[in-house]
Design a protein around this motif. Structure first.
Motif, mmCIF file in Angstrom:
data_model
loop_
_atom_site.group_PDB
_atom_site.id
_atom_site.type_symbol
_atom_site.label_atom_id
_atom_site.label_comp_id
_atom_site.label_asym_id
_atom_site.label_seq_id
_atom_site.Cartn_x
_atom_site.Cartn_y
_atom_site.Cartn_z
ATOM 1 N N LEU A 63 0.470 5.887 -1.579
ATOM 2 C CA LEU A 63 -0.311 5.725 -2.806
ATOM 3 C C LEU A 63 0.130 4.459 -3.531
ATOM 4 N N THR A 64 -0.819 3.602 -3.853
ATOM 5 C CA THR A 64 -0.475 2.419 -4.648
ATOM 6 C C THR A 64 -1.109 2.570 -6.038
ATOM 7 N N SER A 65 -0.638 1.770 -6.981
ATOM 8 C CA SER A 65 -1.079 1.946 -8.371
ATOM 9 C C SER A 65 -2.590 1.793 -8.562
ATOM 10 N N PRO A 66 -3.234 0.775 -7.919
ATOM 11 C CA PRO A 66 -4.682 0.665 -8.162
ATOM 12 C C PRO A 66 -5.437 1.903 -7.685
ATOM 13 N N GLU A 67 -4.861 2.628 -6.723
ATOM 14 C CA GLU A 67 -5.533 3.817 -6.184
ATOM 15 C C GLU A 67 -5.414 5.003 -7.129
ATOM 16 N N VAL A 68 -4.466 4.926 -8.075
ATOM 17 C CA VAL A 68 -4.225 6.073 -8.953
ATOM 18 C C VAL A 68 -5.337 6.214 -9.993
ATOM 19 N N MET A 98 -3.723 -11.653 -3.288
ATOM 20 C CA MET A 98 -3.438 -11.626 -1.841
ATOM 21 C C MET A 98 -3.020 -10.214 -1.449
ATOM 22 N N GLY A 99 -3.528 -9.752 -0.300
ATOM 23 C CA GLY A 99 -3.239 -8.391 0.147
ATOM 24 C C GLY A 99 -3.996 -7.401 -0.722
ATOM 25 N N ALA A 100 -5.295 -7.638 -0.882
ATOM 26 C CA ALA A 100 -6.071 -6.902 -1.898
ATOM 27 C C ALA A 100 -6.425 -5.474 -1.487
ATOM 28 N N GLY A 101 -6.125 -5.076 -0.264
ATOM 29 C CA GLY A 101 -6.297 -3.675 0.152
ATOM 30 C C GLY A 101 -7.726 -3.202 -0.002
ATOM 31 N N SER A 102 -7.904 -2.087 -0.701
ATOM 32 C CA SER A 102 -9.249 -1.525 -0.826
ATOM 33 C C SER A 102 -10.111 -2.305 -1.821
ATOM 34 N N LEU A 128 -10.039 -13.370 -3.112
ATOM 35 C CA LEU A 128 -9.251 -12.358 -2.402
ATOM 36 C C LEU A 128 -8.808 -12.904 -1.047
ATOM 37 N N ILE A 129 -7.576 -12.562 -0.690
ATOM 38 C CA ILE A 129 -7.063 -12.914 0.641
ATOM 39 C C ILE A 129 -6.602 -11.609 1.278
ATOM 40 N N GLU A 130 -7.178 -11.286 2.409
ATOM 41 C CA GLU A 130 -6.844 -10.004 3.045
ATOM 42 C C GLU A 130 -6.927 -10.184 4.562
ATOM 43 N N VAL A 131 -5.865 -9.793 5.282
ATOM 44 C CA VAL A 131 -5.868 -9.994 6.738
ATOM 45 C C VAL A 131 -6.781 -9.022 7.474
ATOM 46 N N ASN A 132 -6.996 -7.852 6.909
ATOM 47 C CA ASN A 132 -7.730 -6.822 7.642
ATOM 48 C C ASN A 132 -9.244 -6.973 7.378
ATOM 49 N N GLU A 133 -9.973 -7.347 8.422
ATOM 50 C CA GLU A 133 -11.411 -7.635 8.284
ATOM 51 C C GLU A 133 -12.200 -6.411 7.810
ATOM 52 N N TRP A 134 -11.768 -5.248 8.267
ATOM 53 C CA TRP A 134 -12.445 -4.018 7.880
ATOM 54 C C TRP A 134 -12.300 -3.786 6.373
ATOM 55 N N LEU A 135 -11.094 -4.068 5.855
ATOM 56 C CA LEU A 135 -10.887 -3.934 4.407
ATOM 57 C C LEU A 135 -11.726 -4.966 3.648
ATOM 58 N N VAL A 136 -11.858 -6.162 4.214
ATOM 59 C CA VAL A 136 -12.660 -7.202 3.551
ATOM 60 C C VAL A 136 -14.103 -6.717 3.385
ATOM 61 N N GLU A 175 2.278 -4.847 -4.064
ATOM 62 C CA GLU A 175 2.832 -4.315 -2.809
ATOM 63 C C GLU A 175 2.391 -5.135 -1.591
ATOM 64 N N LEU A 176 2.414 -6.433 -1.743
ATOM 65 C CA LEU A 176 2.166 -7.310 -0.589
ATOM 66 C C LEU A 176 3.492 -7.644 0.103
ATOM 67 N N LEU A 177 4.467 -8.106 -0.691
ATOM 68 C CA LEU A 177 5.682 -8.664 -0.097
ATOM 69 C C LEU A 177 6.510 -7.598 0.619
ATOM 70 N N ASP A 178 6.424 -6.356 0.152
ATOM 71 C CA ASP A 178 7.224 -5.310 0.810
ATOM 72 C C ASP A 178 6.616 -4.898 2.146
ATOM 73 N N SER A 179 5.452 -5.500 2.489
ATOM 74 C CA SER A 179 4.879 -5.182 3.801
ATOM 75 C C SER A 179 5.091 -6.335 4.795
ATOM 76 N N PHE A 180 5.814 -7.378 4.388
ATOM 77 C CA PHE A 180 6.107 -8.460 5.329
ATOM 78 C C PHE A 180 7.190 -7.997 6.306
ATOM 79 N N PRO A 181 7.136 -8.472 7.558
ATOM 80 C CA PRO A 181 8.156 -8.066 8.529
ATOM 81 C C PRO A 181 9.543 -8.602 8.166
HETATM 82 C C1 LIG Z 1 0.761 -2.217 1.053
HETATM 83 S S1 LIG Z 1 -0.868 -2.799 1.149
HETATM 84 C C2 LIG Z 1 -1.265 -3.006 -0.569
HETATM 85 C C3 LIG Z 1 -2.737 -3.076 -0.810
HETATM 86 C C4 LIG Z 1 -3.181 -3.247 -2.272
HETATM 87 N N1 LIG Z 1 -2.622 -4.416 -2.862
HETATM 88 C C5 LIG Z 1 -2.835 -2.016 -3.082
HETATM 89 O O1 LIG Z 1 -1.992 -2.137 -3.971
HETATM 90 O O2 LIG Z 1 -3.407 -0.944 -2.843
HETATM 91 C C6 LIG Z 1 -0.629 -4.443 1.721
HETATM 92 C C7 LIG Z 1 -1.933 -5.178 1.943
HETATM 93 O O3 LIG Z 1 -1.639 -6.536 2.245
HETATM 94 C C8 LIG Z 1 -2.407 -6.965 3.345
HETATM 95 N N2 LIG Z 1 -1.664 -8.086 3.935
HETATM 96 C C9 LIG Z 1 -0.458 -8.060 4.527
HETATM 97 N N3 LIG Z 1 -0.059 -9.302 4.894
HETATM 98 C C10 LIG Z 1 -1.039 -10.136 4.483
HETATM 99 C C11 LIG Z 1 -1.223 -11.547 4.546
HETATM 100 N N4 LIG Z 1 -0.315 -12.340 5.101
HETATM 101 N N5 LIG Z 1 -2.356 -12.067 4.031
HETATM 102 C C12 LIG Z 1 -3.285 -11.265 3.451
HETATM 103 N N6 LIG Z 1 -3.181 -9.938 3.371
HETATM 104 C C13 LIG Z 1 -2.065 -9.367 3.873
HETATM 105 C C14 LIG Z 1 -2.549 -5.713 4.193
HETATM 106 O O4 LIG Z 1 -3.638 -5.762 5.083
HETATM 107 C C15 LIG Z 1 -2.751 -4.656 3.107
HETATM 108 O O5 LIG Z 1 -4.092 -4.570 2.709
#
Ligand SMILES: C[S@@+](CC[C@H](N)C(=O)[O-])C[C@H]1O[C@@H](n2cnc3c(N)ncnc32)[C@H](O)[C@@H]1O
Length: 391
Positions: A63-68, A98-102, A128-136, A175-181
């Motif tokens: 669960l992320t904050s915008p979803e709440v 960046m990483g705009a999710g839903s 918006l910048i989002e890697v997942n095309e389906w989310l876009v 919650e973009l940076l905490d999803s980086f490898p």
């Molecule tokens: C943890 S989710 C957070 C989504 C949204 N920000 C939220 O709070 O609900 C991370 C998001 O970042 C996207 N993402 C991860 N690395 C990215 C990158 N390098 N460029 C753009 N989007 C990225 C993922 O596809 C995912 O949608």
């Protein structure tokens, strides 16, 4: 969009992804954990973040904050409007998320501005910048609710693509940076070792060896200390790189970053023996990154000291670090607890909002997310979100 429970009827892991990782290990031998995590999350066809599925939200994995509740986006919008005012109300004021999710955060920011701050809405341009095309595709559908012709909204393929616009405004992420490898390191006898992964006898096996890159040693050298003896820790080299890149494409304005994390001294404290890497599948946390391959999220806490340092090298001054609970409280979230605050709310809406407020500021939950605000070429404006003080 709600995923069905039988979406992955027989597979608990993504076999194609596993085959791709094994193939790489067959060719290269053991690989740093970072490479394993990058493939598990971002393999272009089979990675967790590449496949079409709703990950965030009550019906996803976490669960992320915008979803709440939209109240989160409306308070972020309030903060953005104040930034716009502090900059002298430039036209346009560009928000790059960046990483705009839903897309909910974008929808709620634009929605609030359209209703409550028409002059700000007029100035707003949203990227918006989002890697997942389906989310876009989902974002496109959703954002038509607040901007029917999508005149104010557009999508960029990468951060670098913003350079052409030379942005004046705000870079925003939740919650973009905490999803980086991340690289995983262990300190033994005062020396830094790195964790590698290989495929042996039908399973993934971990081992320690000298670091795969001198950047890991450099990272701790800049901080001035190593994690404690015997501790295992994560190093997110991409997060400070990201701030450097943002610093160089932002002409003037702010960087507003929401993420789980700590200042380095707390993140790498000697009592934190096992780091912060966590996996999530349908809201169940686990510490096993090799389970449910490609079906579970992996995340680790962000080192905010390195973000601040990296920003300073690229003209970004830190205006302050606070917690989400304090940030939202300072921006007036308590008004959401009053039934009259937003016109007459039905009892049902009112209770939903009360629950959301509690959830968003919960110091043991979303409220402990950190909020960092950095700024370039705007002086030292007072921002309401930071008035609640340090985390
Ligand atoms: C943890 S989710 C957070 C989504 C949204 N920000 C939220 O709070 O609900 C991370 C998001 O970042 C996207 N993402 C991860 N690395 C990215 C990158 N390098 N460029 C753009 N989007 C990225 C993922 O596809 C995912 O949608």
């Amino acid at each position: 969009m709600r995923p069905s429970d039988d979406e992955f009827p027989s597979a608990t892991e993504n076999e194609e992804l596993k085959a791709a990782i094994r193939e790489r290990m067959a060719a290269e031998g053991r690989i740093p954990f970072r490479q394993f995590m990058a493939m598990a999350l971002y393999h272009p066809q089979h990675g967790y973040y590449a496949t079409p599925r709703q990950r965030m939200g009550r019906h996803g994995d976490y669960l992320t904050s915008p979803e709440v509740h939209p109240i989160f986006g409306s308070l972020v919008a309030k903060q953005l409007r104040q930034m716009w005012q502090a900059m002298g109300e430039p036209q346009p004021f560009t928000v790059v998320e960046m990483g705009a999710g839903s897309g909910l955060l974008a929808r709620d920011i634009l929605g609030w501005a359209g209703k409550r701050a028409p002059e700000f809405f007029q100035a707003l341009e949203y990227r918006l910048i989002e890697v997942n095309e389906w989310l876009v595709e989902n974002q496109r559908r959703l954002l038509r609710q607040v901007d029917a012709s999508l005149a104010k909204v557009s999508w960029l393929p990468s951060l670098e693509a913003t350079a052409a616009e030379s942005v004046s405004g705000c870079f925003l992420s939740n919650e973009l940076l905490d999803s980086f490898p991340v690289h995983r390191v262990v300190v033994r006898d005062g020396q830094l070792h790195e964790l590698y992964v290989e495929w042996q006898e039908d399973r993934f096996v971990e081992s320690l060896a000298p670091p795969s890159t001198p950047l890991l040693q450099d990272y701790f050298h800049r901080l001035g200390f190593l994690p404690g003896e015997g501790c295992s820790a994560e190093v997110n080299l991409e997060a400070p790189e990201w701030v450097r890149a943002v610093g160089s494409v932002l002409r003037r304005g702010f960087v507003l970053t929401f993420d789980y994390g700590y200042p380095a001294a707390e993140l790498y404290a000697s009592w934190r023996k096992d780091g912060t890497l966590l996996c999530f599948y349908r809201h169940n946390p686990s510490t096993d990154p090799y389970a449910r391959l490609g079906r579970q999220d992996m995340t680790s806490h962000v080192d905010f000291t390195s973000l601040v340092q990296a920003g300073q090298e690229h003209g970004l001054e830190s205006l302050g670090l606070t917690s989400q609970g304090r940030f939202l409280a300072a921006l007036g979230i308590a008004a959401g607890l009053e039934r009259q605050a937003d016109g007459e709310l039905s009892l049902e809406e009112y209770y939903a909002r009360r629950r959301a407020v509690t959830e968003l500021i919960d110091p043991a939950g979303l409220g402990r997310i950190k909020v960092l605000i950095q700024a370039k070429d705007v002086g030292q404006p007072k921002l309401s979100g930071l008035e609640g003080g340090e985390p």
